[in-house]
Write an enzyme that holds these catalytic residues in place. Structure first.
Site, PDB file in Angstrom:
ATOM      1  N   HIS A 280     -53.303 -15.585 -38.514  1.00 35.80           N
ATOM      2  CA  HIS A 280     -54.145 -15.214 -39.674  1.00 35.80           C
ATOM      3  C   HIS A 280     -54.182 -16.353 -40.709  1.00 35.80           C
ATOM      4  CE1 HIS A 280     -54.215 -11.386 -37.754  1.00 35.80           C
ATOM      5  NE2 HIS A 280     -52.950 -11.107 -38.027  1.00 35.80           N
ATOM      6  N   ASP A 331     -55.841  -9.525 -31.109  1.00 38.11           N
ATOM      7  CA  ASP A 331     -54.927  -8.827 -32.002  1.00 38.11           C
ATOM      8  C   ASP A 331     -54.888  -7.312 -31.773  1.00 38.11           C
ATOM      9  OD1 ASP A 331     -53.379  -8.006 -34.156  1.00 38.11           O
ATOM     10  OD2 ASP A 331     -54.407  -9.180 -35.659  1.00 38.11           O
TER      11      ASP A 331
HETATM   12  C1  NGQ Z   1     -48.831  -5.852 -36.426  1.00 36.85           C
HETATM   13  N1  NGQ Z   1     -50.985  -6.379 -37.364  1.00 36.85           N
HETATM   14  O1  NGQ Z   1     -47.696  -6.326 -36.308  1.00 36.85           O
HETATM   15  O2  NGQ Z   1     -49.357  -5.153 -35.570  1.00 36.85           O
HETATM   16  C2  NGQ Z   1     -49.585  -6.178 -37.690  1.00 36.85           C
HETATM   17  C3  NGQ Z   1     -49.411  -5.090 -38.699  1.00 36.85           C
HETATM   18  C4  NGQ Z   1     -47.660  -5.876 -40.322  1.00 36.85           C
HETATM   19  C5  NGQ Z   1     -51.684  -7.255 -38.066  1.00 36.85           C
HETATM   20  N2  NGQ Z   1     -51.054  -7.936 -38.984  1.00 36.85           N
HETATM   21  C6  NGQ Z   1     -48.012  -4.945 -39.204  1.00 36.85           C
HETATM   22  N3  NGQ Z   1     -52.961  -7.431 -37.849  1.00 36.85           N
HETATM   23  O3  NGQ Z   1     -48.260  -6.943 -40.460  1.00 36.85           O
HETATM   24  O4  NGQ Z   1     -46.745  -5.544 -41.070  1.00 36.85           O
HETATM   25 ZN    ZN Z   2     -50.660  -9.285 -35.138  1.00 40.57          ZN
END
Ligand code: NGQ
Ligand code: ZN
Length: 469
Positions: A280, A331
């Site tokens: 990101h 993702d």
């Molecule tokens: C994840 N997803 O680990 O799946 C994360 C969300 C977080 C994204 N960042 C959880 N798109 O970042 O705390």
């Molecule tokens: Zn992720």
């Protein structure tokens, strides 16, 4: 087992641009041994049915999230939230993460990887953080869930970089984890043991093993240092991926904790270099764009998920002006289509700059060609595998477009065909054949396991939804 070891294409996209009459040959390991433009077509060689492209690495995946793609698009599903946001979505996501079983994960991932292959991805970096039983206890075999992903990738025939995730805290400053994190949490020693355990398994399956400190929110500084030291002892060139600066809330919390923004903190406190993928990195200052690009790290852009979660827009113009490398990931799998991710990425830049053809280059003025080459190059670097395109020494990972597809037929050039594939043919894929490491995995748009794995996916999703609170 397909025994073909060569492929001929009238037009092929090589790392330096489009070439004509290209002969590819590969060895028993699926590694390209000949890439020869301006070659006559040898008798008996398979001829590609259209332009030949390098296979696209998918540099960021959380496989289990495919099972609830499209199911969090209703306002107020999380009644505790003031408004719907990344953070309220995350609470919903934790419920699925808390419920998924090993069999479900295997079935979801296998179908997802088959889908990826049909959609132009030939390898995937799996950022895998669900490690424990549903009640939070360790499985008797600590590698239970990781093994499901290795099996899924093997069965689908997609290249794999497995990135077990280190997750310890719920926020900056060592905040205690919550109930929603119970399946993710482990000590640094436990993580290093898991890596040791997974190393031979990955080697057997031709997968690359790396490490993913989840984020600076989830990994305190000492643990980060210790984990990187341990990883270095196991494999000094292993890929390292981290979520960073995806949300402004994360930037604010990091500033409150350390006085620095996340990317700046990381550059100052960790040995960030070309092994790293900054996933990101949405919110950076000009100084951070410069420092991160100069470190040699890849920016892991996930256009459809970043849009879906309301993250913000990565400034590709700034990143590229600093010489930064980048690749794409699917993702959360709101979208599983390499061409569509490229289109969305270019469109986000058009919307923010109010210009067109932003991600073309002087050397490659056609946007789809320039983006494909850049994303393959960066994706390969992030994968830590030899998947950097159609060149000797790289894996024979390639995509054949169907020149007879309605959107491509009789277009004058391969550039026009690739442009149509990226900017005009989404949801009506023009992919014909897909080869991974010299093995034909998708024939005439279809993976031979598609029907079977889709059926298993639907059953797994039904079971998962019925046990998700
Ligand atoms: C994840 N997803 O680990 O799946 C994360 C969300 C977080 C994204 N960042 C959880 N798109 O970042 O705390
Ligand atoms: Zn992720």
């Amino acid at each position: 087992m397909n025994r073909t070891r060569s492929l001929f294409a009238e037009h092929a996209l090589l790392p330096g641009g489009w070439a004509r009459d290209v002969l590819l040959e590969w060895d028993d390991q699926g590694c390209l041994s000949i890439v020869r433009p301006d070659s006559p077509a040898p008798a008996g060689t398979t001829v590609a049915a259209g332009p030949l492209l390098p296979g696209m690495p998918n540099l960021h995946s959380h496989a289990f999230q495919r099972a609830f793609a499209g199911l969090t698009e209703y306002r107020g599903q999380n009644p505790g939230a003031e408004h719907d946001s990344f953070w309220s979505w995350r609470t919903l996501m934790y419920r699925f993460a808390g419920a998924v079983t090993p069999d479900q994960l295997r079935d979801i991932a296998t179908a997802l990887y088959v889908e990826m292959l049909e959609a132009g991805y030939t390898s995937v970096c799996e950022f895998h953080y669900v490690h424990h039983e549903r009640d939070g206890w360790h499985y008797a075999d600590d590698a239970t869930l990781s093994s499901c992903l290795v099996e899924a990738a093997s069965r689908a025939g997609i290249g794999l970089t497995l990135l077990p995730v280190l997750y310890q805290t719920s926020g900056f400053g060592g905040l205690a984890p919550t109930e929603g994190h119970r399946r993710f949490i482990r000590s640094t020693d436990d993580m290093l043991h898991l890596l040791e355990r997974l190393k031979p398994l990955c080697e057997r399956h031709g997968a690359r093993l790396g490490l993913a400190p989840h984020s600076l929110r989830a990994v305190p500084p000492d643990a980060l240092t210790q984990a990187l030291r341990g990883l270095h002892a196991i494999d000094p060139t292993a890929p390292i991926h981290i979520h960073i600066a995806e949300q402004t809330g994360e930037v604010d919390a990091c500033l409150a904790w350390s006085g620095q923004r996340p990317v700046q903190w990381l550059l100052d406190h960790a040995p960030v270099d070309k092994r790293w993928c900054l996933v990101h990195a949405t919110h950076m200052t000009a100084i951070e764009y410069q420092g991160a690009a100069r470190s040699g790290a890849v920016a892991g852009i996930c256009p459809s998920t970043e849009a879906n979660l309301g993250d913000g827009i990565f400034d590709m113009t700034e990143w590229r002006s600093q010489g930064g490398h980048w690749g794409i990931g699917s993702d959360s799998h709101a979208c599983v289509n390499a061409a569509e991710e490229l289109m969305l990425l270019e469109y986000s830049q058009r919307l923010s700059t109010r210009q067109r053809n932003v991600l073309a280059r002087d050397s490659e003025r056609d946007v789809a060609t320039a983006m494909t080459l850049d994303a393959v190059f960066g994706g390969a670097q992030a994968s830590g595998r030899a998947v950097a395109g159609l060149a000797v020494g790289q894996q024979a990972d390639c995509i054949v477009l169907d020149a007879q597809h309605a959107l491509l037929r009789q277009l004058p050039t391969p550039q026009a065909m690739l442009s149509a594939h990226v900017f005009a043919s989404h949801r009506r894929s023009a992919i014909h054949n897909v080869w991974v490491g010299g093995q034909l995995r998708v024939r005439e748009g279809v993976h031979p396991l598609a029907e079977q794995t889709t059926g298993a996916f639907i059953a797994a999703r039904r079971a998962l939804l019925s046990t998700t609170p």
